[in-house]
Every structure is written in structure tokens, then in C-alpha cells.
Write an enzyme that holds these catalytic residues in place. Structure first.
Site, short mmCIF file in Angstrom:
data_model
loop_
_atom_site.label_atom_id
_atom_site.label_comp_id
_atom_site.label_asym_id
_atom_site.label_seq_id
_atom_site.Cartn_x
_atom_site.Cartn_y
_atom_site.Cartn_z
N ASN A 141 0.83 -1.21 0.00
CA ASN A 141 0.00 0.00 0.00
C ASN A 141 0.86 1.25 0.00
O ASN A 141 2.00 1.24 0.48
CB ASN A 141 -0.92 0.03 1.23
CG ASN A 141 -1.97 -1.06 1.18
OD1 ASN A 141 -2.66 -1.21 0.18
ND2 ASN A 141 -2.11 -1.81 2.26
N ALA A 155 14.03 3.35 3.58
CA ALA A 155 13.54 4.69 3.89
C ALA A 155 12.46 4.65 4.96
O ALA A 155 12.39 5.53 5.83
CB ALA A 155 13.02 5.36 2.62
N ASP A 156 11.59 3.64 4.91
CA ASP A 156 10.51 3.56 5.90
C ASP A 156 11.05 3.38 7.31
O ASP A 156 10.53 3.96 8.27
CB ASP A 156 9.55 2.43 5.54
CG ASP A 156 10.25 1.08 5.36
OD1 ASP A 156 11.48 1.05 5.13
OD2 ASP A 156 9.56 0.04 5.42
#
EC number: 2.7.1.33
Length: 258
Positions: free
Chosen positions: A11, A108-109
Site C-alpha cells: 500500500n 527509507a521507511d
């Protein structure tokens, strides 16, 4: 207003900040094949439904763990918003001292989550993100990102069980009435849910033992509330941790910021 975009494997979550407050947020399916125009039309529909206009956006920041999608997203930002977006990656000001063997390998998350968690909840910390993969990140008392663990996500494991075992059905991930299942569906739900609770408790316990500290444990991701309801090891559930981190990193990297 600031548009924040977090691209995950399954998502993509988008949010709009105004004066430091998250005013709007949406979740769409991540598609590696959409063009900049298709993304533009999706954003147009979401904005229209919320009474927003593209012209109100004066900044954009994107974090992504799906490199193939970035070209279309960046083109969408410049074509429809006339803004060059910030992209979370090497060289950005985050305030983190990353102690990974190769800091460029850290997603990155995970960086964005760590930045938000430190700012909001102090340190040391363990951040658990229940996404396509379940990630565990350890931040020590000196705000150093020490590393962590990566495990298959709950949905991946559920789909693997369904696709590889001929007689097992696809099921909803929810709490069964009993731990000892009385039918196939409830037995699968028990194994999946409580198996993951055991995984979280086991990894968190071992991280604390290795670090010889008692960090707060922050959970985020769509299934975080379900797991947290079954375990005392999670201290805080923050469903918007990643979006909060994106807003913080954007402010630290604005032109003119110190």
C-alpha cells in the site's frame, strides 16, 4: 500545505499536513505500472473528495521501498503540483547516526519511523512496523540506529499457508474465539495471530537482553492494534508514525532550515 507520500510494497499512504497537523490521509494500492497521469488522476479524485486543490500544496516529500515507482511519482509531482519533491535517502538531514554495516541498505521507511519515534517518544526505542515485511529497529540512548530484524509480514505468511497447503482456505486475519481452534479457520487464525504475538515478544525480549536496556516499544502498521491487544510488550501504537516522520524530515531539509 505539505503532501507526504509513503510508498510500501503493498500500500501507499498519503497525507496532507497544515501548520504541522495531519489534516487528511488516504491509503491506496501500490502499483508498479501506473503512469504519472494515472497517479495525478488518483490524487485529483482524493483531493476533490476532501475539498482540497493542488494549488494549496507548497511542498512534497516521498519515502519509498519500491524503486520502480519513483520515476512516475516524481513526474506526477512536477507535472501536476509544479513541485520538485524531497526524496528520503542518503544525504538528507535526519538526526540519526546509522550504525548499520552499510547505512545505504536501511530502508527509507525504517529511517522515517525511527526519526518520528525519537522525536515523539524519546530513546532508547524499539520500533516494530507491521507491513508487507515486519521490521524491528533498535535505537539506543544516544539516538544511534543500531540495526534490527526483518521477518515475513503477517499477510505474506497467511497467503503462503493458503497457496502452499492445498486444503487450507484463505482466511481473514482476526482474533479467534479460542486459542485452541475447533475448526480449520479458527485453528489457522490462532496459529497466525498468536504465532506472531510470540514472534514479537521473542524478538523484543532478545533485543532488550542484547542491549541490556529497557527501551519503549512503539508499533505501527495496519495490524499493530491487533497484535498490541494480545501482548504486554508493546507500549504504544502509533498508526501515523511514518507520516509524522516524513513531516519532520521535510522540515529539517527545507531550504533555509538549520
Amino acid at each position: 500545505m505539505l503532501l507526504v507520500i509513503d510508498v510500501g510494497n503493498t500500500n501507499t499512504v498519503l497525507g496532507v499536513y497544515h501548520d504541522g497537523k495531519l489534516e487528511y490521509h488516504w491509503r491506496i494500492e501500490t502499483s508498479r505500472h501506473k503512469t504519472e497521469d494515472e497517479f495525478g488522476m488518483i490524487l485529483r479524485s482524493l483531493f476533490d473528495h476532501s475539498g482540497l486543490m493542488f494549488e494549496q500544496i507548497d511542498g512534497i516529500i516521498i519515502s519509498s521501498v519500491v524503486p520502480p515507482i519513483m520515476f512516475a511519482l516524481e513526474r506526477m509531482c512536477t507535472k501536476y503540483f509544479h513541485i520538485e519533491p524531497q526524496i528520503v535517502g542518503p544525504g538528507m538531514k535526519t538526526g540519526l547516526n546509522i550504525k548499520y554495516d552499510n547505512p545505504k541498505e536501511v530502508g527509507a521507511d525504517r529511517i522515517v519511523n525511527a526519526v518520528a519515534a525519537i522525536h515523539l517518544y524519546g530513546n532508547p526505542l524499539i520500533v516494530v512496523d507491521f507491513g508487507t515485511a515486519t521490521t524491528y529497529c533498535y535505537i539506543d540512548e544516544n539516538k544511534q540506529y543500531m540495526g534490527g530484524a526483518i521477518a515475513p509480514g503477517i499477510t505474506i505468511s497467511t497467503e503462503a499457508l493458503y497457496s502452499r497447503a492445498a486444503k487450507l482456505p484463505r482466511i481473514e486475519i482476526t482474533r479467534p474465539d479460542n486459542i485452541i481452534g475447533k475448526n480449520t479457520v479458527s485453528a489457522m487464525q490462532s496459529g497466525i495471530l498468536f504465532g506472531y504475538v510470540g514472534q514479537v515478544e521473542g524478538i523484543v525480549k532478545r533485543m532488550k537482553w542484547q542491549a541490556k536496556q529497557e527501551p519503549k516499544v512503539i508499533a505501527t502498521g495496519g495490524l499493530a492494534p491487533l497484535i498490541a491487544n494480545e501482548s504486554d510488550c508493546i507500549d504504544i501504537v502509533d498508526p501515523f508514525l511514518t507520516l509524522k516522520g516524513l513531516e519532520l524530515i521535510y522540515e529539517r531539509n527545507r531550504v533555509g532550515s538549520v
